[in-house]
Design an enzyme around this catalytic site. Structure first.
Site, short mmCIF file in Angstrom:
data_model
loop_
_atom_site.label_atom_id
_atom_site.label_comp_id
_atom_site.label_asym_id
_atom_site.label_seq_id
_atom_site.Cartn_x
_atom_site.Cartn_y
_atom_site.Cartn_z
N TYR A 37 0.75 -1.07 0.11
CA TYR A 37 -0.08 -0.19 -0.17
C TYR A 37 0.86 1.20 -0.06
CZ TYR A 37 -3.63 3.22 1.39
OH TYR A 37 -4.58 4.16 1.67
N GLN A 57 0.09 5.51 20.80
CA GLN A 57 0.59 5.95 19.27
C GLN A 57 -0.78 6.86 19.19
OE1 GLN A 57 -0.62 2.73 20.44
NE2 GLN A 57 -1.41 1.56 18.59
#
Ligand code: NAD
Length: 388
Positions: free
Chosen positions: A114, A178
């Site tokens: 991707y 994160q």
């Protein structure tokens, strides 16, 4: 145009039959010959669940798909916009990410199909711009969410909401520290249209996303507060190459497009929670399982899935959403009809599980042929010339 690899045509039911709207089933990795004024090139599976399922096809979709769409744009002299991604920055060493940053991408990891696919698509766009003076626009989209997402595509917002509504544990990968920035879909669509209609010299790349940054744990807390329920949080190992921080620098979009997001995260989440509540309730009702929230052991009883679960429907016929959410198509998992008559029916009544791996058509007389990639090879059907 869509091959419905990672989406459902139910999302556009309301548009079918409207003047000015036409839906075409087509795989972007094959050339397309149509007459259009502008091209928004968004075709590509975008969630890790879908793009990692068949990584070679993902790269082909990014690269061959872009070549085909650029060829079409070149033939028509039409402006073309690429939906690129913040993934081109990889696991960024610069924070927040500005367009001038070249990124930190693993070229051989599980996300590379991707990330590198989109990077190559960007290269193609700018080469067509330099070599053929083609008007191109490249948007680097950061996490976008909203109603009509698939409940099962593994993106963080939809996953948390579905888990909270069902009372399942909220799965957080890693320790949840994160960060991500979440843009509501209406803002994103406004940004894309503005970029498309900007002066020709505005090519991008331009970051489009919401610059408000949240940790994944904060997102889970917000979803739990909005969706209610008593889900527990379950931590799982962080997948490889998962970026630690994500936040767009949108100065360029502000300056060149006069664009910035207007929908706050809470408001966007509220609308998305309402959408999923409705969708999941409908699905449960259609399965005849009583508990609309889907909690408790009874709610976990699922009717066995048949290999061909999606209803076979005439193309583009309005229907109520089916009971099963669409699944990523497994290669070679299609149950092939045996008789000539059923081949014909399969061709005419195209089902969701039949995807870009198989092409078929009917002649005016109703003769039907179908070919699999492996049996007869796509090579046979490709035009001898390329539109590029
Ligand atoms: N949503 C996000 O957070 C996000 C972030 C960055 C970039 N993007 C980009 O924006 C675009 C749209 O993303 P989305 O979130 O709506 O994802 P999506 O999966 O919902 O939409 C992608 C669409 O492309 C179609 N598609 C896939 N392969 C195809 C093929 N070979 N031929 C024709 N159609 C094909 C899918 O069926 C689907 O309708 C994608 O290009 C994605 O890379 C999205």
């Amino acid at each position: 145009m869509d091959n419905f690899y990672s989406s459902s045509r139910h999302n556009v039911l309301g548009l079918l039959g409207q003047p000015g709207f036409e839906l075409m089933r087509h795989d972007v990795t094959f050339p397309l010959y149509v007459e259009v004024d502008q091209i928004y090139h968004l075709a590509c599976p975008a969630s890790p669940v879908f793009y990692q399922r068949d990584p070679v096809q993902t790269t082909k979709t990014c690269v061959h798909g872009s070549i085909n769409m650029l060829g079409l744009a070149k033939r028509l002299r039409a402006p073309i916009l690429l939906a690129s991604t913040s993934e081109v920055y990889g696991d960024p060493a610069l924070h927040p990410q500005a367009e001038s940053y070249w990124g930190n991408v693993n070229p051989i990891g599980i996300r590379s199909c991707y990330d590198e696919g989109k990077r190559c698509a960007e290269t193609l766009f700018f080469d067509y711009n330099r070599q053929h003076a083609l008007p191109v626009k490249v948007a680097r989209i950061f996490n976008t969410f909203g109603p009509n997402m698939l409940p099962n595509d593994g993106r963080v917002v939809s996953s948390f909401i579905v888990q909270a509504i069902r009372g399942d544990p909220i799965t957080i990968f890693g320790d949840g520290s994160q960060t991500r920035s979440f843009c509501y879909v209406d803002d994103m669509v406004r940004g894309l249209i503005r970029l498309m209609n900007s002066p020709e010299e505005v090519t991008g790349p331009i970051n489009l996303g919401n610059p408000c940054e949240y940790t994944v744990t904060e997102l889970a807390q917000k979803v739990l507060a909005l969706a209610g329920g008593d889900s527990l949080v379950e931590h799982r190992p962080l997948p490889s190459d998962d970026p630690v921080r994500r936040k767009p620098d949108i100065s360029r979009a502000r300056e060149l497009l006069g664009w910035e997001p207007t929908v706050p995260l809470d408001e966007g989440l509220e609308r998305t929670v309402a959408y999923f509540r409705h969708t999941l309730r409908d699905q449960r009702d259609q399965r005849g399982l009583g508990d609309p929230r889907g909690t408790g052991p009874a709610a976990r009883v699922r009717p066995p899935r048949s290999p061909v679960s999606a209803p076979r429907l005439p193309f583009a016929t309005p229907v109520a959403p089916g009971p099963e959410p669409p699944q990523p198509p497994a290669r070679n998992s299609v149950v092939w009809p045996r008789t000539a008559r059923s081949w014909l029916v399969a061709g005419l009544l195209d089902g969701e599980e039949v995807d870009g791996w198989r092409r078929h058509s009917c002649s005016a007389a109703g003769a039907f042929w179908a070919r699999t990639r492996s049996a007869c090879s796509a090579r046979w059907r490709r035009p001898a010339f390329s539109p590029t």
